[in-house]
Design a protein around this motif. Structure first.
Motif, PDB file in Angstrom:
ATOM      1  N   PHE A  33      77.208  28.984 -41.907  1.00  0.00           N
ATOM      2  CA  PHE A  33      77.901  28.746 -40.637  1.00  0.00           C
ATOM      3  C   PHE A  33      77.357  29.656 -39.530  1.00  0.00           C
ATOM      4  O   PHE A  33      77.109  29.229 -38.402  1.00  0.00           O
ATOM      5  CB  PHE A  33      79.401  28.966 -40.836  1.00  0.00           C
ATOM      6  CG  PHE A  33      80.200  28.824 -39.577  1.00  0.00           C
ATOM      7  CD1 PHE A  33      80.472  27.576 -39.043  1.00  0.00           C
ATOM      8  CD2 PHE A  33      80.660  29.955 -38.900  1.00  0.00           C
ATOM      9  CE1 PHE A  33      81.199  27.452 -37.870  1.00  0.00           C
ATOM     10  CE2 PHE A  33      81.378  29.830 -37.731  1.00  0.00           C
ATOM     11  CZ  PHE A  33      81.650  28.578 -37.215  1.00  0.00           C
ATOM     12  N   VAL A  34      77.164  30.948 -39.864  1.00  0.00           N
ATOM     13  CA  VAL A  34      76.664  31.902 -38.865  1.00  0.00           C
ATOM     14  C   VAL A  34      75.253  31.560 -38.438  1.00  0.00           C
ATOM     15  O   VAL A  34      74.917  31.546 -37.243  1.00  0.00           O
ATOM     16  CB  VAL A  34      76.737  33.336 -39.423  1.00  0.00           C
ATOM     17  CG1 VAL A  34      76.039  34.313 -38.476  1.00  0.00           C
ATOM     18  CG2 VAL A  34      78.181  33.755 -39.619  1.00  0.00           C
ATOM     19  N   VAL A  35      74.384  31.254 -39.429  1.00  0.00           N
ATOM     20  CA  VAL A  35      72.998  30.917 -39.100  1.00  0.00           C
ATOM     21  C   VAL A  35      72.928  29.628 -38.296  1.00  0.00           C
ATOM     22  O   VAL A  35      72.186  29.524 -37.302  1.00  0.00           O
ATOM     23  CB  VAL A  35      72.150  30.817 -40.379  1.00  0.00           C
ATOM     24  CG1 VAL A  35      70.756  30.266 -40.051  1.00  0.00           C
ATOM     25  CG2 VAL A  35      72.040  32.160 -41.055  1.00  0.00           C
ATOM     26  N   GLY A  36      73.690  28.619 -38.664  1.00  0.00           N
ATOM     27  CA  GLY A  36      73.680  27.347 -37.931  1.00  0.00           C
ATOM     28  C   GLY A  36      74.179  27.498 -36.504  1.00  0.00           C
ATOM     29  O   GLY A  36      73.605  26.948 -35.563  1.00  0.00           O
ATOM     30  N   THR A  37      75.258  28.289 -36.358  1.00  0.00           N
ATOM     31  CA  THR A  37      75.798  28.511 -35.007  1.00  0.00           C
ATOM     32  C   THR A  37      74.811  29.280 -34.139  1.00  0.00           C
ATOM     33  O   THR A  37      74.591  28.964 -32.966  1.00  0.00           O
ATOM     34  CB  THR A  37      77.127  29.275 -35.092  1.00  0.00           C
ATOM     35  OG1 THR A  37      78.052  28.545 -35.919  1.00  0.00           O
ATOM     36  CG2 THR A  37      77.740  29.473 -33.719  1.00  0.00           C
ATOM     37  N   SER A  38      74.186  30.310 -34.716  1.00  0.00           N
ATOM     38  CA  SER A  38      73.209  31.100 -33.954  1.00  0.00           C
ATOM     39  C   SER A  38      72.018  30.248 -33.540  1.00  0.00           C
ATOM     40  O   SER A  38      71.522  30.353 -32.402  1.00  0.00           O
ATOM     41  CB  SER A  38      72.734  32.288 -34.799  1.00  0.00           C
ATOM     42  OG  SER A  38      73.816  33.113 -35.155  1.00  0.00           O
ATOM     43  N   PHE A  39      71.544  29.399 -34.454  1.00  0.00           N
ATOM     44  CA  PHE A  39      70.415  28.535 -34.129  1.00  0.00           C
ATOM     45  C   PHE A  39      70.774  27.546 -33.026  1.00  0.00           C
ATOM     46  O   PHE A  39      69.976  27.276 -32.115  1.00  0.00           O
ATOM     47  CB  PHE A  39      69.962  27.798 -35.397  1.00  0.00           C
ATOM     48  CG  PHE A  39      68.754  26.959 -35.202  1.00  0.00           C
ATOM     49  CD1 PHE A  39      67.502  27.533 -35.015  1.00  0.00           C
ATOM     50  CD2 PHE A  39      68.855  25.567 -35.188  1.00  0.00           C
ATOM     51  CE1 PHE A  39      66.382  26.753 -34.816  1.00  0.00           C
ATOM     52  CE2 PHE A  39      67.733  24.782 -34.985  1.00  0.00           C
ATOM     53  CZ  PHE A  39      66.492  25.374 -34.804  1.00  0.00           C
ATOM     54  N   ALA A  40      71.992  27.017 -33.056  1.00  0.00           N
ATOM     55  CA  ALA A  40      72.432  26.083 -32.015  1.00  0.00           C
ATOM     56  C   ALA A  40      72.517  26.775 -30.656  1.00  0.00           C
ATOM     57  O   ALA A  40      72.089  26.232 -29.626  1.00  0.00           O
ATOM     58  CB  ALA A  40      73.782  25.472 -32.396  1.00  0.00           C
ATOM     59  N   VAL A  41      73.083  28.007 -30.671  1.00  0.00           N
ATOM     60  CA  VAL A  41      73.173  28.755 -29.414  1.00  0.00           C
ATOM     61  C   VAL A  41      71.779  29.072 -28.884  1.00  0.00           C
ATOM     62  O   VAL A  41      71.513  28.995 -27.671  1.00  0.00           O
ATOM     63  CB  VAL A  41      73.987  30.050 -29.634  1.00  0.00           C
ATOM     64  CG1 VAL A  41      73.917  30.941 -28.382  1.00  0.00           C
ATOM     65  CG2 VAL A  41      75.435  29.726 -29.957  1.00  0.00           C
ATOM     66  N   PHE A  42      70.848  29.422 -29.773  1.00  0.00           N
ATOM     67  CA  PHE A  42      69.476  29.708 -29.365  1.00  0.00           C
ATOM     68  C   PHE A  42      68.820  28.479 -28.742  1.00  0.00           C
ATOM     69  O   PHE A  42      68.155  28.566 -27.701  1.00  0.00           O
ATOM     70  CB  PHE A  42      68.679  30.196 -30.583  1.00  0.00           C
ATOM     71  CG  PHE A  42      67.232  30.427 -30.291  1.00  0.00           C
ATOM     72  CD1 PHE A  42      66.812  31.537 -29.588  1.00  0.00           C
ATOM     73  CD2 PHE A  42      66.266  29.512 -30.718  1.00  0.00           C
ATOM     74  CE1 PHE A  42      65.466  31.753 -29.321  1.00  0.00           C
ATOM     75  CE2 PHE A  42      64.926  29.714 -30.443  1.00  0.00           C
ATOM     76  CZ  PHE A  42      64.534  30.844 -29.749  1.00  0.00           C
ATOM     77  N   LEU A  43      69.000  27.313 -29.366  1.00  0.00           N
ATOM     78  CA  LEU A  43      68.427  26.077 -28.814  1.00  0.00           C
ATOM     79  C   LEU A  43      69.014  25.758 -27.442  1.00  0.00           C
ATOM     80  O   LEU A  43      68.291  25.345 -26.525  1.00  0.00           O
ATOM     81  CB  LEU A  43      68.677  24.925 -29.788  1.00  0.00           C
ATOM     82  CG  LEU A  43      67.819  24.883 -31.046  1.00  0.00           C
ATOM     83  CD1 LEU A  43      68.198  23.670 -31.901  1.00  0.00           C
ATOM     84  CD2 LEU A  43      66.335  24.818 -30.701  1.00  0.00           C
ATOM     85  N   ILE A  44      70.325  25.939 -27.316  1.00  0.00           N
ATOM     86  CA  ILE A  44      70.960  25.661 -26.013  1.00  0.00           C
ATOM     87  C   ILE A  44      70.422  26.603 -24.938  1.00  0.00           C
ATOM     88  O   ILE A  44      70.126  26.190 -23.806  1.00  0.00           O
ATOM     89  CB  ILE A  44      72.490  25.791 -26.136  1.00  0.00           C
ATOM     90  CG1 ILE A  44      73.038  24.686 -27.056  1.00  0.00           C
ATOM     91  CG2 ILE A  44      73.151  25.715 -24.767  1.00  0.00           C
ATOM     92  CD1 ILE A  44      74.512  24.824 -27.366  1.00  0.00           C
TER      93      ILE A  44
END
Length: 294
Positions: free
Chosen positions: A43-54
């Motif tokens: 969950f943490v890695v997926g959320t961080s990756f999404a925030v990075f892409l945004i």
């Protein structure tokens, strides 16, 4: 309260429960790569990756030309063109307003129509009283007083040793008489005769009163061949009833240069003469105040 604690422990256990992600060779089932994960890490890695892409996408849209290809965003070049067109439009409006006022003044010069509404009340009163209250030069004492004589001596003494002052000369705007002769019809503001009429022989050269540019040189029904010259300091000179014109619109002329010949053209003429007008900033002035026609 007793039931909520087991639920929290159960949820924490699910989030922290370890899983093993293994990548195998499909043919030999040999383990090539493995990861130990839990739900919280995923969950943490997926959320961080999404925030990075945004964040990266936002930076590309805000600071790179790529935003021009996104629907809804205008291009930088288009904005620059719009700004340039706005400035040009504003400038054209000012130029058109100036040209309209300029053409209106030329029309008034051609027609000789100046109504009291066009002039300020004080300017009209001054123009009317100027002719009546003009002092007689013979009755005016022009002899210098004591203070004037002392000042003249002081200035003469200073100029005698002033080398810089001798190299500089004050520029005076002098008007040249277009023709010489007696005035048959004088300037009369009350009768709306904004000119002086000087009779003469047909073919007599008519000369420019000062340096300027010809802004009108055409035939008119009422005043025949007309030439209008624009000079410095907002001054315009008008020459009517000419027999012929030697200058055309747009030409530069010098003071004393021949621009036409005296004639008897137009419906309002009464014989060979020059109808000469002077206009200052859109208002008529008496030519005899500035030119000696004798």
């Amino acid at each position: 309260m007793s039931e909520s604690k087991p639920k929290r422990k159960k949820l924490a256990k699910k989030l922290l429960h370890k899983y093993r992600l293994v990548i195998l060779n499909e043919d030999t089932f040999e383990e090539r790569l493995s990861f130990r994960l839990n739900r919280l890490n995923v969950f943490v890695v997926g959320t961080s990756f999404a925030v990075f892409l945004i964040a990266i996408t936002t930076m590309f849209i805000a600071f790179t030309p790529l935003r021009e290809y996104i629907p809804g965003y205008s291009s930088t070049e288009l904005k620059r063109q719009v700004a340039d067109l706005t400035f040009k439009t504003d400038s054209l409006v000012n130029v058109l307003d100036y040209n309209d006022r300029y053409i209106e003044n030329v029309k008034r010069v051609l027609t000789g129509e100046v109504s009291p509404a066009d002039m300020d009340a004080e300017a009209l009163e001054d123009s009317l009283t100027k002719e009546k209250e003009r002092p007689d030069p013979s009755e005016v004492d022009l002899s210098p007083g004591k203070e004037d004589l002392a000042l003249r001596e002081e200035v003469a003494l200073e100029d005698k040793y002033n080398l810089v002052g001798k190299s500089l000369s004050k520029v005076n705007f002098v008007l040249f008489p277009p023709v010489s002769g007696a005035i048959s019809n004088a300037y009369n503001l009350e009768e709306k005769h904004f000119a002086v009429d000087i009779p003469g022989a047909s073919g007599t050269p008519v000369k420019a009163a000062a340096d300027g540019i010809v802004i009108f040189a055409e035939w008119t029904v009422e005043t025949g061949y007309v030439c209008i010259i624009e000079h410095s300091f907002g001054l315009i000179s008008v020459y009517k009833h000419n027999g012929s014109l030697s200058k055309s619109q747009g030409e530069l002329v010098k003071a004393g240069e021949v621009i036409a010949t005296m004639g008897n053209t137009g419906e309002l003429t009464t014989g060979p003469h020059l109808h000469f007008e002077l206009w200052s900033n859109g208002y008529p002035v008496n030519p005899t105040d500035y030119i000696d026609f004798d």
